[in-house]
Scaffold this motif. Structure first.
Motif, PDB file in Angstrom:
ATOM      1  N   VAL A 133       0.848  -1.224   0.066  1.00  0.00           N
ATOM      2  CA  VAL A 133      -0.274   0.303  -0.174  1.00  0.00           C
ATOM      3  C   VAL A 133       1.124   0.816  -0.039  1.00  0.00           C
ATOM      4  N   ASP A 134       2.056   1.116   0.818  1.00  0.00           N
ATOM      5  CA  ASP A 134       3.002   2.468   0.207  1.00  0.00           C
ATOM      6  C   ASP A 134       3.663   2.547  -0.146  1.00  0.00           C
ATOM      7  N   ALA A 135       4.246   1.990  -1.380  1.00  0.00           N
ATOM      8  CA  ALA A 135       4.339   1.935  -2.932  1.00  0.00           C
ATOM      9  C   ALA A 135       3.462   2.347  -3.926  1.00  0.00           C
ATOM     10  N   ALA A 136       1.855   2.032  -3.633  1.00  0.00           N
ATOM     11  CA  ALA A 136       1.289   2.707  -4.656  1.00  0.00           C
ATOM     12  C   ALA A 136       0.614   4.399  -3.562  1.00  0.00           C
ATOM     13  N   ALA A 137       0.895   4.140  -2.377  1.00  0.00           N
ATOM     14  CA  ALA A 137       1.050   5.632  -2.593  1.00  0.00           C
ATOM     15  C   ALA A 137       1.656   6.239  -3.172  1.00  0.00           C
ATOM     16  N   ARG A 138       3.261   6.150  -2.994  1.00  0.00           N
ATOM     17  CA  ARG A 138       4.224   6.539  -3.865  1.00  0.00           C
ATOM     18  C   ARG A 138       3.880   6.874  -4.993  1.00  0.00           C
ATOM     19  N   LEU A 139       3.344   6.197  -5.830  1.00  0.00           N
ATOM     20  CA  LEU A 139       2.851   5.872  -7.108  1.00  0.00           C
ATOM     21  C   LEU A 139       2.716   7.230  -7.824  1.00  0.00           C
ATOM     22  N   ILE A 140       0.871   7.250  -6.959  1.00  0.00           N
ATOM     23  CA  ILE A 140      -0.098   8.184  -6.350  1.00  0.00           C
ATOM     24  C   ILE A 140       0.363   9.390  -6.286  1.00  0.00           C
ATOM     25  N   GLU A 141       1.527   9.123  -6.025  1.00  0.00           N
ATOM     26  CA  GLU A 141       1.508  10.780  -5.729  1.00  0.00           C
ATOM     27  C   GLU A 141       3.293  11.114  -6.500  1.00  0.00           C
ATOM     28  N   GLY A 142       3.088  10.473  -7.760  1.00  0.00           N
ATOM     29  CA  GLY A 142       3.706  10.927  -9.176  1.00  0.00           C
ATOM     30  C   GLY A 142       5.158  10.213  -9.170  1.00  0.00           C
ATOM     31  N   GLY A 143       6.355   8.824  -7.764  1.00  0.00           N
ATOM     32  CA  GLY A 143       7.300   8.991  -7.132  1.00  0.00           C
ATOM     33  C   GLY A 143       7.400   7.406  -7.378  1.00  0.00           C
ATOM     34  N   ARG A 144       8.077   6.731  -7.456  1.00  0.00           N
ATOM     35  CA  ARG A 144       8.207   5.375  -7.563  1.00  0.00           C
ATOM     36  C   ARG A 144       8.116   5.147  -6.154  1.00  0.00           C
ATOM     37  N   PRO A 145       8.346   3.859  -6.310  1.00  0.00           N
ATOM     38  CA  PRO A 145       8.388   2.495  -4.799  1.00  0.00           C
ATOM     39  C   PRO A 145      10.141   3.611  -4.467  1.00  0.00           C
ATOM     40  N   THR A 146      10.049   2.620  -3.111  1.00  0.00           N
ATOM     41  CA  THR A 146      11.398   2.913  -2.855  1.00  0.00           C
ATOM     42  C   THR A 146      12.837   2.055  -3.084  1.00  0.00           C
ATOM     43  N   ALA A 147      13.335   1.912  -2.766  1.00  0.00           N
ATOM     44  CA  ALA A 147      14.882   1.476  -3.287  1.00  0.00           C
ATOM     45  C   ALA A 147      14.403  -0.177  -2.462  1.00  0.00           C
ATOM     46  N   SER A 148      14.185   0.033  -1.371  1.00  0.00           N
ATOM     47  CA  SER A 148      13.255  -1.841  -0.377  1.00  0.00           C
ATOM     48  C   SER A 148      13.036  -2.156  -0.755  1.00  0.00           C
ATOM     49  N   GLU A 149      12.061  -1.334  -1.242  1.00  0.00           N
ATOM     50  CA  GLU A 149      10.671  -2.356  -1.850  1.00  0.00           C
ATOM     51  C   GLU A 149      10.920  -2.975  -3.459  1.00  0.00           C
ATOM     52  N   GLU A 150      11.650  -2.043  -4.506  1.00  0.00           N
ATOM     53  CA  GLU A 150      11.762  -1.878  -5.658  1.00  0.00           C
ATOM     54  C   GLU A 150      12.903  -3.609  -5.632  1.00  0.00           C
ATOM     55  N   ALA A 151      13.658  -3.763  -4.361  1.00  0.00           N
ATOM     56  CA  ALA A 151      14.278  -4.905  -4.359  1.00  0.00           C
ATOM     57  C   ALA A 151      13.587  -6.412  -3.350  1.00  0.00           C
ATOM     58  N   GLY A 152      12.159  -5.567  -2.784  1.00  0.00           N
ATOM     59  CA  GLY A 152      11.547  -6.743  -2.480  1.00  0.00           C
ATOM     60  C   GLY A 152      11.645  -7.415  -0.566  1.00  0.00           C
ATOM     61  N   GLU A 153      12.550  -6.091  -0.602  1.00  0.00           N
ATOM     62  CA  GLU A 153      12.547  -6.549   1.019  1.00  0.00           C
ATOM     63  C   GLU A 153      11.161  -6.688   1.849  1.00  0.00           C
ATOM     64  N   VAL A 154      11.473  -8.165   2.819  1.00  0.00           N
ATOM     65  CA  VAL A 154      10.264  -8.241   3.672  1.00  0.00           C
ATOM     66  C   VAL A 154      10.704  -9.757   5.021  1.00  0.00           C
ATOM     67  N   PRO A 155       9.849  -9.144   6.604  1.00  0.00           N
ATOM     68  CA  PRO A 155      10.221  -9.865   6.786  1.00  0.00           C
ATOM     69  C   PRO A 155       9.708 -11.461   7.207  1.00  0.00           C
TER      70      PRO A 155
END
Length: 398
Positions: free
Chosen positions: A342-364
């Motif tokens: 959802v955070d990644a979607a919010a960044r895209l809505i704002e006209g940005g890109r997902p963070t580097a960690s989201e692009e890298a698929g980081e997750v616990p």
């Protein structure tokens, strides 16, 4: 409910835990008690881009148990690094419209609960649309969403091909389409961003294989119960079989498919019938542990005993592990991973890109055995009990 993960965990405990280990979450009891499981197949852990590996067993060698133990070492302890650290450029304007295309599995329902919480935390509105499990239902769902003019659409590990051109039509209209753990190239389908893709599924398949080797050693006869309807099933299966062949050439592996529609009904009977036909089986592995819902009672009635492990446990699975009725689960932090999407979607809505960690698929992510279930299983597992507060800060909402 995925992507690229670094794997420096195999030789040194310090290097193996870069910035993304995992720990455990707590959600409200209502969140998980309403669902049973299947991997979004949703939904795994760490910060880098490689999969667990080690020197393969030499020809003629029964099993490389040491390599298997090294591969899973970093996944047997709680993670410590939160996967997102960058704030939104600005607080998302209130009232942004989100839609969740929910597939038919229990895990999709669980993810939907977390999507609802996250969108509320962002100040947006959410509509849940049932996408079902067939092309007919998925395409009808996508068509109905088009008239809503949403800012963002989220979906789990349902095969995007089921939607026909529906997702691309939404994307072409300006909607940001974000998926979780789809194990294929998503660009042809119009998906804007896929969080946790095929790399995660391959890594999880390797991890499950190495867990079996580490726990059972050589000469083990293992069965892998797959869910062909789930997008993650094929890459998990291939990675599992490849790792078993590489690290335990003497181990026997067979693959048994389970119909996703039988989860919660006749799936335990399928497993028991198979195990009765193969009495030498020592380990039963599940692409999604949700397929083991109700299995302990069925095993007991049949007088069977087998080591069990699988990805993506439900609350019921966690209780069974706590009770000693199932052996272990490879668990992804469902709330954190969903809120991250959802955070990644919010960044895209704002006209940005997902963070580097989201692009890298980081997750616990972590293997949980009986001694690890120190929390209330009905409240689920998360590495970060304060994840909502953390995201509120990142979203400038606190």
């Amino acid at each position: 409910m995925l992507a690229k993960f670094s794997d420096a965990r195999t030789s040194s405990a310090t290097r193996g835990r870069r910035s993304n280990r995992r720990t455990a979450w707590r959600v409200t009891a209502a969140c998980i008690s309403a669902v049973t499981v299947v991997s979004v197949a949703a939904c795994s852990s760490s910060a880098g881009s490689a999969t667990p590996s080690g020197p393969a067993a030499a020809p003629g060698q029964a099993a490389n148990v040491d390599a298997a133990k090294a591969a899973i070492q970093g996944y047997t302890v709680p993670p410590t690094a939160f996967p997102v650290s960058d704030q939104l450029a600005q607080q998302l304007p209130a009232g942004k419209k989100f839609v969740y295309l929910q597939c038919s599995t229990p895990i999709c329902a669980l993810v939907g609960t977390f999507v609802q919480q996250a969108v509320k935390g962002l100040g947006g509105t959410l509509t849940v649309v049932n996408a079902g499990a067939t092309a007919q239902t998925a395409q009808a769902a996508a068509s109905s969403v088009g008239s809503m003019n949403p800012d963002a659409v989220l979906l789990g590990a349902i095969d995007p091909a089921l939607f026909g051109g529906g997702l691309k039509k939404l994307s072409d209209a300006g909607t940001k389409v974000v998926s979780l753990q789809i194990a294929k190239d998503v660009k042809p389908y119009g998906i804007t961003f896929n969080y946790l893709g095929e790399d995660l599924s391959r890594r999880n398949g390797k991890l499950l294989a190495d867990w079996v080797i580490a726990k059972k050693g050589a000469e083990t006869e293992t069965v892998l119960y797959t869910l062909p309807a789930l997008d993650i099933s094929t890459p998990v299966q291939k990675a599992f079989q490849d790792e078993m062949k590489a690290n335990c050439p003497s181990c026997k592996v067979r693959v048994v498919p389970i119909d996703v529609s039988t989860i919660g009904t006749t799936a335990p009977r399928t497993v028991v019938t198979d195990l009765q036909a193969h009495p030498d089986t020592k380990a039963a592995v599940f692409v999604s542990l949700s397929a083991a819902g109700g299995l302990p009672a069925a095993l007991k009635a049949a007088g069977l005993s087998v080591t069990t492990v699988g990805f993506g446990p439900t609350a019921g699975n966690l209780q069974d592990i706590k009770d000693g009725a199932l052996t272990a689960a490879l668990n992804i932090d469902f709330p954190v991973s969903t809120w991250t999407a959802v955070d990644a979607a919010a960044r895209l809505i704002e006209g940005g890109r997902p963070t580097a960690s989201e692009e890298a698929g980081e997750v616990p992510e972590q293997f949980l055995e009986q001694q690890d279930i120190t929390f209330d299983p009905t409240r689920g597992w998360s590495a970060f009990p304060d994840f909502a507060q953390r995201f509120a800060t990142l979203w400038r909402a606190s």
